[in-house]
Design a protein around this motif. Structure first.
Motif, mmCIF file in Angstrom:
data_model
loop_
_atom_site.group_PDB
_atom_site.id
_atom_site.type_symbol
_atom_site.label_atom_id
_atom_site.label_comp_id
_atom_site.label_asym_id
_atom_site.label_seq_id
_atom_site.Cartn_x
_atom_site.Cartn_y
_atom_site.Cartn_z
ATOM 1 N N LEU A 1 22.074 23.105 137.687
ATOM 2 C CA LEU A 1 22.104 21.717 137.228
ATOM 3 C C LEU A 1 22.908 21.608 135.944
ATOM 4 C CD1 LEU A 1 18.357 20.719 137.750
ATOM 5 C CD2 LEU A 1 20.313 19.987 139.094
ATOM 6 N N LEU A 2 22.709 22.592 135.041
ATOM 7 C CA LEU A 2 23.422 22.584 133.766
ATOM 8 C C LEU A 2 24.929 22.718 133.993
ATOM 9 C CD1 LEU A 2 23.347 22.708 130.646
ATOM 10 C CD2 LEU A 2 23.251 25.174 130.852
ATOM 11 N N ILE A 3 25.299 23.629 134.882
ATOM 12 C CA ILE A 3 26.726 23.856 135.128
ATOM 13 C C ILE A 3 27.366 22.601 135.703
ATOM 14 C CG2 ILE A 3 28.347 25.157 136.572
ATOM 15 C CD1 ILE A 3 26.492 27.578 136.107
ATOM 16 N N LYS A 4 26.650 21.963 136.612
ATOM 17 C CA LYS A 4 27.181 20.739 137.200
ATOM 18 C C LYS A 4 27.408 19.673 136.120
ATOM 19 C CE LYS A 4 26.317 17.290 140.666
ATOM 20 N NZ LYS A 4 25.305 16.562 141.411
ATOM 21 N N THR B 1 24.488 6.874 130.192
ATOM 22 C CA THR B 1 23.533 5.770 130.133
ATOM 23 C C THR B 1 23.531 4.990 131.441
ATOM 24 O OG1 THR B 1 23.936 5.565 127.784
ATOM 25 C CG2 THR B 1 22.869 3.714 128.850
ATOM 26 N N ALA B 2 24.746 4.686 131.933
ATOM 27 C CA ALA B 2 24.817 3.911 133.168
ATOM 28 C C ALA B 2 24.207 4.692 134.327
ATOM 29 C CB ALA B 2 26.266 3.562 133.470
ATOM 30 N N GLU B 3 24.487 5.987 134.370
ATOM 31 C CA GLU B 3 23.970 6.789 135.476
ATOM 32 C C GLU B 3 22.443 6.836 135.467
ATOM 33 O OE1 GLU B 3 24.653 10.943 135.243
ATOM 34 O OE2 GLU B 3 24.448 11.254 137.398
ATOM 35 N N ILE B 4 21.884 7.161 134.297
ATOM 36 C CA ILE B 4 20.419 7.250 134.205
ATOM 37 C C ILE B 4 19.799 5.881 134.442
ATOM 38 C CG2 ILE B 4 18.492 7.943 132.734
ATOM 39 C CD1 ILE B 4 20.045 10.300 132.754
ATOM 40 N N GLY B 5 20.440 4.841 133.873
ATOM 41 C CA GLY B 5 19.917 3.492 134.068
ATOM 42 C C GLY B 5 19.899 3.111 135.532
ATOM 43 N N LEU B 6 20.961 3.485 136.240
ATOM 44 C CA LEU B 6 21.029 3.190 137.664
ATOM 45 C C LEU B 6 19.975 3.990 138.433
ATOM 46 C CD1 LEU B 6 22.978 1.183 138.789
ATOM 47 C CD2 LEU B 6 24.356 3.062 139.674
ATOM 48 N N MET B 7 19.785 5.240 138.024
ATOM 49 C CA MET B 7 18.758 6.047 138.677
ATOM 50 C C MET B 7 17.393 5.428 138.461
ATOM 51 S SD MET B 7 19.902 9.908 137.807
ATOM 52 C CE MET B 7 19.088 10.831 139.090
ATOM 53 N N LYS B 8 17.208 4.840 137.276
ATOM 54 C CA LYS B 8 15.905 4.229 137.020
ATOM 55 C C LYS B 8 15.765 2.949 137.833
ATOM 56 C CE LYS B 8 12.870 2.503 133.467
ATOM 57 N NZ LYS B 8 12.680 2.176 132.061
ATOM 58 N N SER B 9 16.825 2.114 137.856
ATOM 59 C CA SER B 9 16.642 0.826 138.520
ATOM 60 C C SER B 9 16.645 0.970 140.035
ATOM 61 C CB SER B 9 17.700 -0.175 138.059
ATOM 62 O OG SER B 9 18.968 0.278 138.394
ATOM 63 N N THR B 10 17.202 2.056 140.580
ATOM 64 C CA THR B 10 17.061 2.261 142.021
ATOM 65 C C THR B 10 15.838 3.127 142.332
ATOM 66 O OG1 THR B 10 18.567 4.134 141.908
ATOM 67 C CG2 THR B 10 19.515 2.035 142.537
ATOM 68 N N GLU B 11 14.973 3.286 141.357
ATOM 69 C CA GLU B 11 13.689 3.973 141.536
ATOM 70 C C GLU B 11 13.818 5.463 141.845
ATOM 71 O OE1 GLU B 11 12.418 1.172 144.524
ATOM 72 O OE2 GLU B 11 10.794 0.478 143.248
ATOM 73 N N GLN B 12 15.016 6.029 141.553
ATOM 74 C CA GLN B 12 15.144 7.470 141.806
ATOM 75 C C GLN B 12 14.270 8.286 140.855
ATOM 76 O OE1 GLN B 12 19.209 8.963 142.420
ATOM 77 N NE2 GLN B 12 19.856 6.857 142.682
ATOM 78 N N LEU B 13 14.120 7.786 139.620
ATOM 79 C CA LEU B 13 13.271 8.519 138.667
ATOM 80 C C LEU B 13 11.811 8.436 139.099
ATOM 81 C CD1 LEU B 13 14.875 7.567 135.220
ATOM 82 C CD2 LEU B 13 15.312 9.551 136.640
ATOM 83 N N GLN C 1 14.257 17.540 135.448
ATOM 84 C CA GLN C 1 15.280 17.533 136.482
ATOM 85 C C GLN C 1 16.541 16.785 136.054
ATOM 86 O OE1 GLN C 1 14.944 19.050 139.412
ATOM 87 N NE2 GLN C 1 16.894 18.385 140.275
ATOM 88 N N VAL C 2 16.357 15.675 135.324
ATOM 89 C CA VAL C 2 17.486 14.789 135.053
ATOM 90 C C VAL C 2 17.928 14.835 133.590
ATOM 91 C CG1 VAL C 2 18.226 12.378 135.087
ATOM 92 C CG2 VAL C 2 16.833 13.263 136.942
ATOM 93 N N ILE C 3 16.964 14.737 132.681
ATOM 94 C CA ILE C 3 17.317 14.613 131.266
ATOM 95 C C ILE C 3 17.742 15.954 130.666
ATOM 96 C CG2 ILE C 3 16.497 13.898 128.988
ATOM 97 C CD1 ILE C 3 16.752 11.561 130.868
#
Lengths: 261, 275
Positions: free
Chosen positions: A44-47, A118-130, A143-145
């Protein structure tokens, strides 16, 4: 009444700021203490290093080149008046290492990678992925942060080094190739005037701190986003604004500590 | 009315007791009690915006009630430690309204994700399990596609495959039928029904799609105005004389839930001459 309202608002704002800092701290703490799983964490880190670091290289290299060239050009006209054009090398190198390298890299990183984070995490939150990670019994902080945070902290100093290097080459291009300063004296004076501890280590310390702050702000803004399109656009803007201001303010503070005496 | 045989006979997997929940100063639920029987399809209906999704998040432990308790097979969800809560969540799963597929992986990896994290199975077996789950929802052929290449209905089905990957005891469906065309709606209704009967799953379906819900639910709760206003089997509800239930079930535009948002008198407004 007006005064009382103002005082109330002031108090509320202060409380909000403190509460926000607390939440940001908790988020970071949760992400950092959860890192020990290297087998799952490393890919995950490498990615993320690829996404945040490698993908930012173009803007960093191009900006570094131009800033180095501009510095050399401006420096040359001034130094020529005093007949000390040989000092162009150290002038460019020290400006880059001590100030411009860390600061401009951090600002560019905030604009290029921070806003995207910010946009990526925000989108993950608003599409309920988190949420869905949580319901799968997986900690989204881990996993994400966490991988994004470490990727940012590692990438920014590396990008800063690249920025300084390319900037010096840009200075060389203008000073030596164009204005005709002797190449040997350019490099030898440059080399003798840069100190390892004073200049290079301080540059790395600065850029690491900027890396922490920019990535932290970007992640927190995304994590705390109001989950709708308007919220995401606001969060992205405030990431760039807050990260830039934080970098500039911290730079003054760090410069005062490092070079103030 | 016998209120109702089913809930009393079948042991409850989830019990919600006198739960209160508010957001800020707005009360969402005021003293809600309900039982979700094991191995059955329980539907929770109600007008939009009354916190049906919130109810699912309360059951899953993502939100904490102000008072009252939520028991999942006897354990109080909100008094568990984080680790215990995570263990509990491996036994339930949730189908989100948006599907919530991870956008940076393909369908196969989405379904395999929880298995890779939790099962410790070798990759060859994970592959077989994932393909079985995808076959069950009819998307084996789409395993290598990215979520954004799928239609809304396919996304929902892929998410369903992911939700059953760890073979949970209970699935929480958040508005599974919202925004689906009739065909994919039919597929989802069939899938939810089949899954709960063949795997003996406990299903909680939150929805306001009356026809679809009444066709698959074994038991229905209707929530409105912060409370459970009615409950019963689909037949009992359809026979109900309660005007609120009647309005909801038959979809009448006006009734106990008024068509007009509260406002001052219409005639007065028109005559007042304000700009």
């Amino acid at each position: 009444m007006g005064v009382i309202n103002q005082i109330t608002n002031l108090g509320r704002t202060a409380l909000d700021v403190v509460a926000g800092l607390g939440r940001a701290g908790l988020m970071l703490w949760g992400a950092i203490i959860n890192v020990p799983n290297f087998v799952k964490g490393l890919p995950l880190l490498i990615k993320q290093m690829y996404v945040l670091g490698v993908r930012s290289m173009v803007i960093i290299v191009v900006s570094g080149l131009f800033i180095g060239m501009v510095l050399a050009l401006q420096g040359y006209t001034v130094l020529a008046d005093f007949g000390t054009v040989e000092s162009l090398g150290p002038m460019v190198a020290l400006s880059l290492l001590r100030e411009l390298g860390p600061v401009v890299t951090a600002l560019l990183f905030a604009g290029r990678a921070g806003s995207a984070l910010t946009a990526e995490i925000g989108l993950m939150k608003s599409t309920e992925q988190l949420s869905s990670l949580e319901m799968m019994a997986i900690d989204p902080l881990r996993q994400v942060i966490a991988p994004r945070f470490w990727a940012g902290v590692i990438s920014v100093p590396l990008l800063t080094m690249m920025f300084c290097l390319v900037g010096i080459l840009g200075g060389h291009l203008v000073g030596v190739e164009w204005k005709g300063i002797d190449s040997g004296s350019f490099w030898s004076i440059l080399q003798s005037s840069i100190e390892w501890r004073q200049d290079i280590v301080n540059c790395l310390i600065k850029s690491t701190i900027f890396g922490i702050v920019v990535t932290w702000i970007a992640l927190y803004r995304g994590y705390e986003v109001t989950p709708n399109p308007e919220g995401i656009s606001k969060a992205t803007t405030s990431t760039v604004v807050q990260a830039s201001l934080a970098v500039l303010a911290l730079d003054f503070l760090l410069t005062a500590i490092m070079f103030g005496q | 009315m016998s209120d109702s045989s089913l809930v009393n006979i079948t042991p409850a997997l989830v019990e919600i007791r006198h739960m209160k929940f508010s957001r800020g100063s707005r009360v969402i639920f005021d003293d809600i009690c309900l039982n979700i029987p094991k191995g059955k399809v329980t539907a929770i209906m109600g007008p939009s915006g009354i916190g049906k999704t919130t109810l699912l998040k309360l059951i899953g432990g993502q939100l904490t009630p102000d008072s009252g308790e939520v028991l999942f097979s006897g354990q109080n969800v909100h008094q568990l430690k984080r680790q215990q809560l995570f263990e509990l969540r491996k036994r339930m799963s949730m189908l989100f309204q948006s599907g919530a597929l991870f956008t940076d992986m393909n369908v196969f990896d989405n379904v395999a994700f929880a298995l890779r994290e939790h099962s410790g199975l070798p990759e060859s077996i994970i592959r077989k399990v994932v393909m079985m789950k995808l076959q069950a929802v009819g998307l084996r052929g789409a395993a290598l596609m990215n979520p954004n290449e799928l239609s809304g209905g396919m996304q929902r089905r892929a998410a369903l495959a992911r939700a059953i990957a760890l073979e949970p005891e209970m699935i929480l469906y958040d508005e599974p039928f919202a925004g689906q065309d009739p065909i994919s709606m039919g597929m989802l209704v069939k899938l939810i029904g089949e899954l709960s009967s063949t795997l003996n799953l406990t299903s909680v379906v939150v929805s306001h799609d009356v026809d679809a819900v009444l066709s698959i639910a074994d038991y229905v709760y209707v929530i409105a105005e912060k409370k459970v206003i009615a409950s019963g089997t689909p037949d009992e509800l359809q026979a109900s004389k309660n005007p609120q239930i009647e309005q909801f079930i038959n979809g009448r535009p006006d009734g106990p839930v008024p068509f007009h948002f509260p406002a001052e008198d219409y005639q007065q407004e028109m005559l007042s001459g304000r700009n």
